[in-house]
Structure formats: structure tokens, C-alpha cells
Design an enzyme around this catalytic site. Sequence first.
Site, PDB file in Angstrom:
ATOM      1  N   LYS A  60       0.844  -1.205   0.000  1.00 46.94           N
ATOM      2  CA  LYS A  60       0.000   0.000   0.000  1.00 46.94           C
ATOM      3  C   LYS A  60       0.876   1.250   0.000  1.00 46.94           C
ATOM      4  CE  LYS A  60      -1.535   1.490   4.069  1.00 46.94           C
ATOM      5  NZ  LYS A  60      -1.112   2.836   4.454  1.00 46.94           N
ATOM      6  N   ASN A  61       1.926   1.264   0.829  1.00 50.13           N
ATOM      7  CA  ASN A  61       2.735   2.473   1.005  1.00 50.13           C
ATOM      8  C   ASN A  61       3.716   2.724  -0.133  1.00 50.13           C
ATOM      9  OD1 ASN A  61       1.295   2.981   3.248  1.00 50.13           O
ATOM     10  ND2 ASN A  61       2.869   2.324   4.699  1.00 50.13           N
ATOM     11  N   ASP A  82       5.301   0.280  12.061  1.00 51.22           N
ATOM     12  CA  ASP A  82       4.071  -0.354  11.585  1.00 51.22           C
ATOM     13  C   ASP A  82       3.967  -1.819  12.000  1.00 51.22           C
ATOM     14  OD1 ASP A  82       3.952   1.479   8.396  1.00 51.22           O
ATOM     15  OD2 ASP A  82       3.495   2.064  10.457  1.00 51.22           O
ATOM     16  N   ARG A 112      -8.343  -0.750   5.236  1.00 50.84           N
ATOM     17  CA  ARG A 112      -7.574   0.317   4.595  1.00 50.84           C
ATOM     18  C   ARG A 112      -6.241  -0.186   4.055  1.00 50.84           C
ATOM     19  NH1 ARG A 112      -6.089   5.029   7.814  1.00 50.84           N
ATOM     20  NH2 ARG A 112      -5.179   5.442   5.782  1.00 50.84           N
ATOM     21  N   CYS A 118      -4.090  12.505  13.703  1.00 51.68           N
ATOM     22  CA  CYS A 118      -4.833  11.238  13.610  1.00 51.68           C
ATOM     23  C   CYS A 118      -4.592  10.438  14.872  1.00 51.68           C
ATOM     24  CB  CYS A 118      -4.453  10.470  12.354  1.00 51.68           C
ATOM     25  SG  CYS A 118      -2.949   9.536  12.539  1.00 51.68           S
ATOM     26  N   ARG A 158      -4.486  10.645   4.813  1.00 51.90           N
ATOM     27  CA  ARG A 158      -3.440  11.669   4.843  1.00 51.90           C
ATOM     28  C   ARG A 158      -2.551  11.599   3.615  1.00 51.90           C
ATOM     29  NH1 ARG A 158      -2.338  13.415   9.363  1.00 51.90           N
ATOM     30  NH2 ARG A 158      -0.297  14.000   8.654  1.00 51.90           N
ATOM     31  N   ARG A 200       1.115  14.368  13.519  1.00 53.87           N
ATOM     32  CA  ARG A 200       1.573  14.147  12.135  1.00 53.87           C
ATOM     33  C   ARG A 200       1.543  15.404  11.267  1.00 53.87           C
ATOM     34  NH1 ARG A 200      -0.736   8.547   9.965  1.00 53.87           N
ATOM     35  NH2 ARG A 200       1.085   8.686   8.636  1.00 53.87           N
TER      36      ARG A 200
END
Length: 437
Positions: A22-23, A309, A401, A117, A93, A122
Amino acid sequence: MDKFRITGGRSLKGRISISGAKNSALPCMAAALLTAETVTLHNIPYVRDIITQRRLLEDIGATVLTPELRTHKISASHIELFEAPYELVKTMRASVLALGPLLARFGKAKVSLPGGCAIGTRPIDLHLAGFQQLGAEVKLEAGNVVARAPKDGRLRGADVHFEKSTVTGTENLMMAASLARGRTTLYNAAREPEIADLAELLNKMGARIRGAGTPTIQIEGVEALGGAEHTIIPDRIETGTFIVAAAITKSELEIKDCRPEHSATLIAKLREVGVEIKELNQSTLHVAGAGKLAGSDVTTEPHPGFPTDMQAQYMTLMTQAEGRAAVTETVFENRFMHTSELQRMGARIHIDGRTATVEGAARLTGAPVLASDLRASASLVLAGLVAEGETMIHRVYHIDRGYERIEAKLQSVGADIERIRDSVTASLSQTAEPDAG
Ligand code: EPZ
């Protein structure tokens, strides 16, 4: 809102395939805004944040075709809107990743300033300071960042020193600098594998980037960028989550389509606490979780340090280890939301500032729990797999997500987990929820 019902105590067996990262997919999709030609991306994960990013691109005038579920063909030849509105930024974001490409290619951009968040305030001050060093005028108007390039419409190369390592900050500046006039050097740049993956795509588009993956990145700006085709790297955090799933249930799992080299620090730590992990080849891991787990301290850091993470998932594992483990979170100031839910399941965790001390091994029992953010919800799924009885996880939209159909992947290796759909709303369409990081 959908829920997960999990009955714990089952061992897992079989193979799990890892989806795209995803990132990496998020910045690579934003990079398509840098050219009028088509950018084709393969191995895109089917997760909610990707749907939000796609919607953002389409809202500003790009077309996104999906000849296959995990292939996106993006064309930004007719961009009419140069802004990422509050409605989208509040849900994700990473929408700020449109700022660099729009500013660099069109000389202007307007992006809603993301609020804080669940895991921290952040700010994006380092992104904005970087754009100013590239000659942009940056103003805050009515909750929006409004950025304009110098009169000639082009950013100019400069030296940018990041006070702190920032992943999306590095990505935003790398994209902006690729169309600037002259050379840009990013110092103290973030080194996450997703940054090197984005640089690989940009170089295929005609950019001139060197040093991505190291603390110093050099970018020679070019007049224009072209189309390209690129395959997104596997998701190293999804990989880590499934390694922990095998370890915590004392199971044997084969994890394929992953990239072990991107998780070297995590794998070394898990081996240290007693998890048997074999690299069968460059894209396959074999995990045997049979042995005793030993509590061991960990401190999260930017890559190649221990990934923040994976902090929540590691903490859950430590609830099943012998002895004590101090888990220190240095990247985000408020990333212990999962501890209170784990305590409700019987975990013994004491928080003191940025350190949570876990007393293992605890007997976890199933309970109704609440997901608060993406990785916290993954840690609750792991706790549910090992807890006695039934766990009900509420608000699983957080997990959708960033994890592609996690319940189906776990079911395929024998876990007793099911999604209980909310009759009112279909799951993946729940895009309106605020971003909880
Ligand atoms: C990226 O977020 C990831 N998101 C996050 O993953 C991940 O946790 C984080 O990097 C750290 O690895 C994406 O790539 C889309 P940062 P990012 O800028 O870029 C401070 C997940 O679970 N900071 O590296 O937003 C910031 O507050 C998500 O998939 C500033 O002070 O993180 C934080 O304390 C969650 N000013 C630290 O730096 C800035 O301008 C690192 O943040 C930017 C950041």
C-alpha cells in the site's frame, strides 16, 4: 460497520500470498500526475486506501483504467483541478502526495492540510519547508495548503535537509524535484524500501534520481517525464503480520510473493525471540512457530530500524512470550491505542511515556474489542487467533484500509475468522471514515 468474529486456539497450516505494498502503490499512483502519458502499475493491492487514491486522481481529472483488479492504467493528460479536497484528505493523509507532482508539473496546487490522527499529530511542516526551498510560495488559507511555483512556473533545484526522517516528505520532494530546474539533494532522507520503489518508477518515466534508499538522494531535474510500466513491491508489513500470525499460533506457514530482504531487521528480531524463519528463496519464507518465545525489548525507528508499523503486532506476540519485553515507540507519539484492548483480553501491559512493558506469558480470552487504527486492528486479529473463546473486533474498516481481505487469507490456512457484514453499508465502500493512520 463490519466486524470480525474470531474463535482462537486453532493452529494454521498452508501458504499465504502477499499483496502489493500500500505504502508504495499510493506514491506511485500520485507520480502519474507528473506526466501526460500513461503510467501502468501492476501488483496494486485491493485495499480501501487505493480506492480513495483512485478517487482523488479521478476527481482532479485523471483517468484510471483497471484491465485487471491489480493493474491500474493512469493517464493524467487532462488535469482540470489542482487540489485535494478536505473530504478526501480527512479520510487518507497520503492524499498530500498529490502536492509535489501538481506543484512541479502545473506550478500550483491546493491540498487540504491533514489534521492529526489516532497515532499522532503528524504535521507536514517538513514537506512544506522542502517545497519552499525549491522556490515555491506556500500559504495556509482556510485549512488548505496553497502552493505556487516561481513566476516561470518551474521549481528550482536546491539542497533540502530534513530535520527528521519523513517517508512521504521524502517521496513528495523526490517527485517535485524530478521536474525542477537543476539539481536537488535531499539530506537525511527516509530510506524505506517504498522510496526506492518510487524512485525506480520515476527513473523509468525519465527522471534522474540517484541514491534512493540511502540518506542522501540526488535528483537532476528534467524538462518533462513520460509514461512507464512498473510492478509494485510486496507489502513488508503484511508479510510481518503473517509471520507473527504463524508464531503466535505456533503454526507452520509458507509466505510467498514477499521480499524477505525488506524485512531483515524484523526477521532478525523474531528469530531472536525464538521464531524459526527460513528463507526458501528471494520471495518465499517458511515460518515454524513451535518453539518457546522469549520476551525481548524493542525500539521502533525509521528504516532500516524496527518498523513502527509492526510495533502493535510485536507487542501482541510478546504477550505470549516468557518474561518481560519493553516496547518503545519513537516514531509516533500516540501509538499505543491497542494496549487497552489487549488488556481487556487479559494481557499484562504497563505504559510509561513512550514505553509499554509487557509481562508474558498471559492467557488471553476472547472479548469484544474496538479497532482504533490500521496496525492496532491487525494486532487485535492476532490476539483473537490465540485467545480462548470468541473475540469480536469492531470497526474493521480500519484494517480494510491496508490489508487485502485478511480474513479470507487467514481462513485459507485454517483460522476460524469471519466478517460479519453490516447490513446497511457494503464494506469497502465505507470511505467516509476519518483517517486514523
Ligand atoms: C509513512 O507515514 C507511512 N504511510 C506510515 O504507515 C508509517 O507509519 C510512517 O511512514 C513511518 O514509517 C505511508 O507511507 C502512506 P513520516 P508518514 O512522515 O510519511 C514526523 C501505515 O500503517 N513528521 O515518516 O506520514 C511525524 O509526525 C501507515 O501504513 C513531522 O514532524 O510518516 C512522525 O512523528 C501509518 N513533520 C515522524 O515525523 C513532517 O513534515 C515520521 O513520520 C513529516 C513528519
